[in-house]
Design an enzyme around this catalytic site. Structure first.
Site, PDB file in Angstrom:
ATOM      1  CE1 TYR A   1      34.079 -57.718  10.664  1.00 17.79           C
ATOM      2  CE2 TYR A   1      35.309 -56.620  12.412  1.00 17.79           C
ATOM      3  CZ  TYR A   1      35.285 -57.299  11.214  1.00 17.79           C
ATOM      4  OH  TYR A   1      36.457 -57.560  10.556  1.00 17.79           O
ATOM      5  CB  VAL A   2      33.264 -59.948  16.499  1.00 20.47           C
ATOM      6  CG1 VAL A   2      33.809 -61.267  17.024  1.00 20.47           C
ATOM      7  CG2 VAL A   2      34.418 -59.029  16.096  1.00 20.47           C
TER       8      VAL A   2
ATOM      9  CG  LEU B   1      18.379 -55.362  15.841  1.00 16.11           C
ATOM     10  CD1 LEU B   1      17.165 -55.408  14.927  1.00 16.11           C
ATOM     11  CD2 LEU B   1      19.533 -56.142  15.231  1.00 16.11           C
TER      12      LEU B   1
ATOM     13  CG  ASP C   1      19.065 -53.901  27.028  1.00 12.61           C
ATOM     14  OD1 ASP C   1      19.625 -54.384  28.030  1.00 12.61           O
ATOM     15  OD2 ASP C   1      19.432 -52.845  26.475  1.00 12.61           O
TER      16      ASP C   1
ATOM     17  CB  SER D   1      32.814 -51.445  21.056  1.00  9.72           C
ATOM     18  OG  SER D   1      32.224 -51.187  19.798  1.00  9.72           O
TER      19      SER D   1
ATOM     20  CE1 TYR E   1      34.659 -51.738  24.592  1.00  7.67           C
ATOM     21  CE2 TYR E   1      36.951 -51.291  24.012  1.00  7.67           C
ATOM     22  CZ  TYR E   1      35.828 -52.098  23.924  1.00  7.67           C
ATOM     23  OH  TYR E   1      35.853 -53.247  23.170  1.00  7.67           O
TER      24      TYR E   1
ATOM     25  CG  HIS F   1      37.623 -50.222  13.583  1.00  8.46           C
ATOM     26  ND1 HIS F   1      36.901 -51.382  13.738  1.00  8.46           N
ATOM     27  CD2 HIS F   1      37.724 -49.681  14.837  1.00  8.46           C
ATOM     28  CE1 HIS F   1      36.570 -51.538  15.013  1.00  8.46           C
ATOM     29  NE2 HIS F   1      37.066 -50.519  15.689  1.00  8.46           N
TER      30      HIS F   1
ATOM     31  NE  ARG G   1      43.022 -42.174  17.021  1.00  8.51           N
ATOM     32  CZ  ARG G   1      42.483 -43.214  16.409  1.00  8.51           C
ATOM     33  NH1 ARG G   1      41.247 -43.139  15.962  1.00  8.51           N
ATOM     34  NH2 ARG G   1      43.178 -44.326  16.231  1.00  8.51           N
TER      35      ARG G   1
ATOM     36  CG  ASP H   1      45.717 -43.587  19.391  1.00 10.02           C
ATOM     37  OD1 ASP H   1      44.881 -44.310  19.963  1.00 10.02           O
ATOM     38  OD2 ASP H   1      45.568 -43.159  18.236  1.00 10.02           O
TER      39      ASP H   1
END
Length: 322
Positions: A11-12, A33, A51, A73, A138, A184, A275, A278
């Site tokens: 995405y980013v 991928l 990789d 992520s 993470y 998200h 959650r 959070d």
């Protein structure tokens, strides 16, 4: 410049690659991928499917810098499968740095995260000198890489910039969120608007004005622009850290209302429990990015939602005609 973008099919990474190409750079994308998409790599970039541990086979002595996005992520997954997160995010970065050292590449822009801060003690915008106390593998892995970069800068002369993202959203020129599973808020709300299926709100008893969590939503194109500025700020022998956010926050309820207003559609939501872990409020101070990078966000929540909605509808139309 000749640049390597790891994770450039994500995405980013794909949006940053698009901006780098528009600026005239020669870009190679390295991506396995596993979560990225080959068709997300903008035309004009060379794609190497491999990789991040194999970066030594892709780097060349004339590579000027690396922009490093390749990582796993998902916060929840990192708690149930931590080995994969330490192997990819930390050991993979170590392999990348060793490859850079062998090829004489001395500049790196690193995709970091607000997860390094854990659960903030207050609702005040987070500054880069606030104590990092990650609460999951993470965030802990990303912080470990920050520490690694600091030592690499001191010992080997690396010029590194860590960009700590808060909540990235929106789309840019046909490039948007395509996670599986999608965790998200905004893409799930837009799917609810498109399909008429309800989305879930996690927690309505936060100590915030409407009881839902407050987050700092930054348009992906604004985020991507900061990476080009960070390239210039990567000075050999230094490691610099910048938070990237708008400096303000929106509650989940406010995002839901904005999605309804932008799409003109009803959006059903089901309220659920919080959650674990959070934070109630997670907002960035972007003062250091403003002064140190000359960066500031240009888009607000409504434009972010509108761009993501256009991407969501275009993807749905493409699936219908496929």
């Amino acid at each position: 410049m000749k640049l390597l973008v790891t994770g450039g099919a994500g995405y980013v990474g794909s949006v940053v690659t698009a901006l780098l190409l528009e600026a005239g750079h020669d870009v190679t994308v390295l991506d396995d991928l596993s979560t990225g998409h080959r068709d997300a790599v903008p035309a004009g970039a060379r794609t190497v499917v491999a990789d991040v541990h194999d970066a030594a086979d892709v780097l060349t002595p004339d590579t000027a810098a690396v922009l490093h996005f390749a990582a796993k992520s998902l916060v929840g997954e990192s708690t149930t499968a931590p080995a994969e997160y330490w192997r990819t995010n930390v050991a993979g970065t170590l392999a990348l740095l060793e490859a850079m050292d062998r090829h004489g590449v001395d500049r790196l822009v690193f995709s970091s995260t607000a997860a390094v801060y854990g659960e903030p003690a207050s609702a005040a915008p987070l500054r880069e000198d606030d104590p990092p106390v990650p609460t999951n593998p993470y965030g802990a892995g990303k912080l470990a890489v920050d520490r690694m970069l600091e030592s690499w800068a001191h010992a080997y002369g690396l010029g590194a910039v860590s960009l700590r993202y808060f909540n990235v959203a929106g789309a840019h020129r046909g490039l948007g969120e395509r996670h599986d599973p999608e965790t998200h808020l905004l893409p799930n709300l837009l799917r609810a608007a498109l399909e008429g299926t309800p989305a879930r709100v996690h927690g309505t008893d936060h100590p915030t004005p409407d009881g839902t969590a407050v987050r700092d939503y930054l348009h992906v194109a604004d985020l991507a622009r900061a990476h080009l500025l960070a390239l210039e700020a990567a000075v050999p022998g230094t490691h610099r850290v910048f938070n990237l956010g708008t400096g303000g926050g929106h509650s989940v309820r406010e995002v839901v209302d904005t999605v309804r207003a932008v799409t003109g559609r009803p959006v059903a939501v089901h309220d659920g429990p919080r959650r674990p872990g959070d934070p109630s409020v997670l907002v960035a101070s972007n003062e250091r990015a403003r002064t140190g990078l000359g960066w500031e966000p240009a888009r607000g929540l409504a434009e972010t939602v509108a761009d993501a909605w256009e991407f969501t509808r275009a993807r749905a139309a493409a699936r219908e005609t496929a």
